[in-house]
Design an enzyme around this catalytic site. Sequence first.
Site, short mmCIF file in Angstrom:
data_model
loop_
_atom_site.label_atom_id
_atom_site.label_comp_id
_atom_site.label_asym_id
_atom_site.label_seq_id
_atom_site.Cartn_x
_atom_site.Cartn_y
_atom_site.Cartn_z
N LYS A 185 0.87 -1.19 0.00
CA LYS A 185 0.00 0.00 0.00
C LYS A 185 0.90 1.23 0.00
O LYS A 185 1.34 1.71 1.05
CB LYS A 185 -0.90 -0.05 1.25
N GLU A 260 8.48 2.29 11.22
CA GLU A 260 9.60 3.19 10.88
C GLU A 260 8.99 4.58 10.75
O GLU A 260 8.34 4.88 9.76
CB GLU A 260 10.25 2.76 9.56
N CYS A 294 13.20 11.39 6.67
CA CYS A 294 12.90 11.04 8.06
C CYS A 294 14.09 11.35 8.96
O CYS A 294 13.94 11.72 10.10
CB CYS A 294 12.53 9.57 8.16
N GLU A 397 8.18 17.31 13.90
CA GLU A 397 8.83 17.00 12.62
C GLU A 397 8.20 17.89 11.55
O GLU A 397 6.99 17.85 11.33
CB GLU A 397 8.60 15.53 12.26
P1 NAD Z 1 1.75 8.92 6.46
O1 NAD Z 1 1.81 8.36 7.82
O2 NAD Z 1 0.76 9.97 6.17
O3 NAD Z 1 1.46 7.76 5.39
C1 NAD Z 1 2.27 6.60 5.27
C2 NAD Z 1 1.45 5.50 4.60
O4 NAD Z 1 0.37 5.12 5.45
C3 NAD Z 1 0.78 5.95 3.29
O5 NAD Z 1 0.72 4.86 2.42
C4 NAD Z 1 -0.61 6.37 3.75
O6 NAD Z 1 -1.58 6.33 2.72
C5 NAD Z 1 -0.88 5.33 4.82
N1 NAD Z 1 -1.82 5.79 5.85
C6 NAD Z 1 -1.98 7.03 6.35
N2 NAD Z 1 -2.94 7.04 7.30
C7 NAD Z 1 -3.37 5.77 7.43
C8 NAD Z 1 -4.36 5.12 8.24
N3 NAD Z 1 -5.07 5.80 9.15
N4 NAD Z 1 -4.53 3.79 8.11
C9 NAD Z 1 -3.81 3.09 7.22
N5 NAD Z 1 -2.88 3.65 6.39
C10 NAD Z 1 -2.67 4.96 6.50
O7 NAD Z 1 3.22 9.41 6.11
P2 NAD Z 1 3.70 10.22 4.82
O8 NAD Z 1 3.23 11.63 4.93
O9 NAD Z 1 3.38 9.45 3.59
O10 NAD Z 1 5.29 10.16 5.01
C11 NAD Z 1 6.01 11.03 5.80
C12 NAD Z 1 6.38 10.39 7.12
O11 NAD Z 1 7.08 9.18 6.90
C13 NAD Z 1 7.31 11.27 7.94
O12 NAD Z 1 6.89 11.28 9.28
C14 NAD Z 1 8.66 10.57 7.80
O13 NAD Z 1 9.56 10.83 8.85
C15 NAD Z 1 8.25 9.14 7.75
N6 NAD Z 1 9.30 8.31 7.17
C16 NAD Z 1 10.02 7.49 8.00
C17 NAD Z 1 11.06 6.71 7.49
C18 NAD Z 1 11.85 5.79 8.38
O14 NAD Z 1 12.52 4.90 7.86
N7 NAD Z 1 11.81 5.94 9.69
C19 NAD Z 1 11.38 6.79 6.13
C20 NAD Z 1 10.64 7.65 5.31
C21 NAD Z 1 9.60 8.41 5.84
#
Ligand code: NAD
Length: 504
Positions: A185, A260, A294, A397
Amino acid sequence: MSELEARFRELAPATSRSLIQGEPCGGGELLPVWHPDTGQPLLELQEADAGDVQRAVAAAREGFEAGSWSRAPLLERQQVLQRVAELIENHADELGGLDSLSTGLLYHRSTRRQAISAAAWFRYYAELIGSTGESLFRQLPDTHTLVTREPVGVAGLFTPWNIPVMGAALKLAGALAMGNSCVLKPSELSPLGPERLVQLLLEAGIPEEVLHLVNGRGTVTGAALAAHPDVSLVSFTGGETAGAAIASQAASRFAKTTMELGGKSANIIFPDADLDLALDGALAAIYSNNGEACLAGSRILVHRKIADRFIADFVDRARALKLGGCFDDEAELGPQVSSQQLARVLSFADQLQEEGGELLTGGRRADLAGDKLADGYFVLPTVAFAPNNSLSVCQEEIFGPFATFLIFDDDEQAVQIANDTRFGLAAYVWTGNLDRALKVSQALRSGTVLINTPMQRERNAPFGGYGHSGVDREGGRWSLDFYSEAKTTVIPFGGTTIPKMGKA
Ligand code: NAD
């Protein structure tokens, strides 16, 4: 439009869909996907609804039980994973270009490299599963105890938009290497690269009953996948809010999870560092990947003795960064991924000033008037000064090109400020003193510590965070453990003495 951009636009479908058993599908709403360079519509995304997710998980479960992949000989899995790597390498331009189109991440600096790294993850796990032995213990007399690793079942893999192809590849490579079925997803903001990636995996020989893609919003498609009782393993990369919701759902059915999440990483500059290198490193740590990383070094802690000069040099360099579209090979900073992300970054400039911080440069939308990028989601490289670590810009963040300076007087205070956050993903330390580097590194509550270098990722090492930066680790053998169940098999030999219960 550059030739490069035109080429990738031609490769992009007008509508991005899900792939269930190799068939494009999607019964949900049509959603617009925007091009961050221009703020114009790029394509439509046909969302996967709850019914589509149900079909994907059911097919994945059936595929798992049928055993075409879960019980395939190791050598066969290795060969297919190697073919995947080769195909990704051959299509690295395309995968990078598709990722850039929907995210605005710079093709020459980010997405093409991420595609190459995606291939490397498949090669790495293809090799690692062939060389990681399982265990035989002999503590019990005349008994062999074997510990083997078995695939878990259906893996629900959630990925963000800032590393679309690479983030998906890292999870798929580990999960598939261990024999699981997968439902991927990706983020609804960046469907193009992951869709092409899944097509390539199927072409390379991953059975179509084993790998499925569901595209759509987190609250619709993601929520249906997270809640599905047949998803026995959840690997999530994204923000803490979605992570918490998904982790609690997974916990209620005892599904394995790895989280993550985000970070607020400290970049600590000591006066005995190579300050030219530290300056390059501090700029790279916050402005790479358009600031959408991140592990961005978003809090720069600088010793009072060198602060004035270091901050002034940093501001000069930040002001000189070249902004440009994602296919501009001279650009150092591209647009933010969406209008929401742009507004979010800018809102922190306002909060900073309300809370007593100082804006040193940036903090507003880039003025590219007259340029075809005028409506793109560009924000000026931003530098702030915070009088203390309690300001929102030091605790939240931001996920954009927004650096905040803090001043410290001694090592103890540097560590205290660095650890004063609910996150703990990465920390950077710049010093010429090995003792100090090791002492400070030991005291930092952070999953990764980088000494005198911006981010480098060793595939054999675990990656993940303390606190709100996540749960468990991925990478190296940690992924192999996560994507498998440990099974203990006890085999006595040479006669077993068993009390004869019920026999007088
Ligand atoms: P997000 O949490 O909005 O979304 C991540 C994924 O989860 C997407 O596919 C989204 O559609 C899905 N999602 C969102 N809400 C959901 C829910 N309620 N139920 C199920 N799925 C859901 O994150 P984003 O905006 O896409 O990415 C940015 C974030 O990702 C930042 O906080 C960044 O630090 C983090 N990130 C972490 C790492 C790591 O390795 N630690 C790497 C890259 C990004």
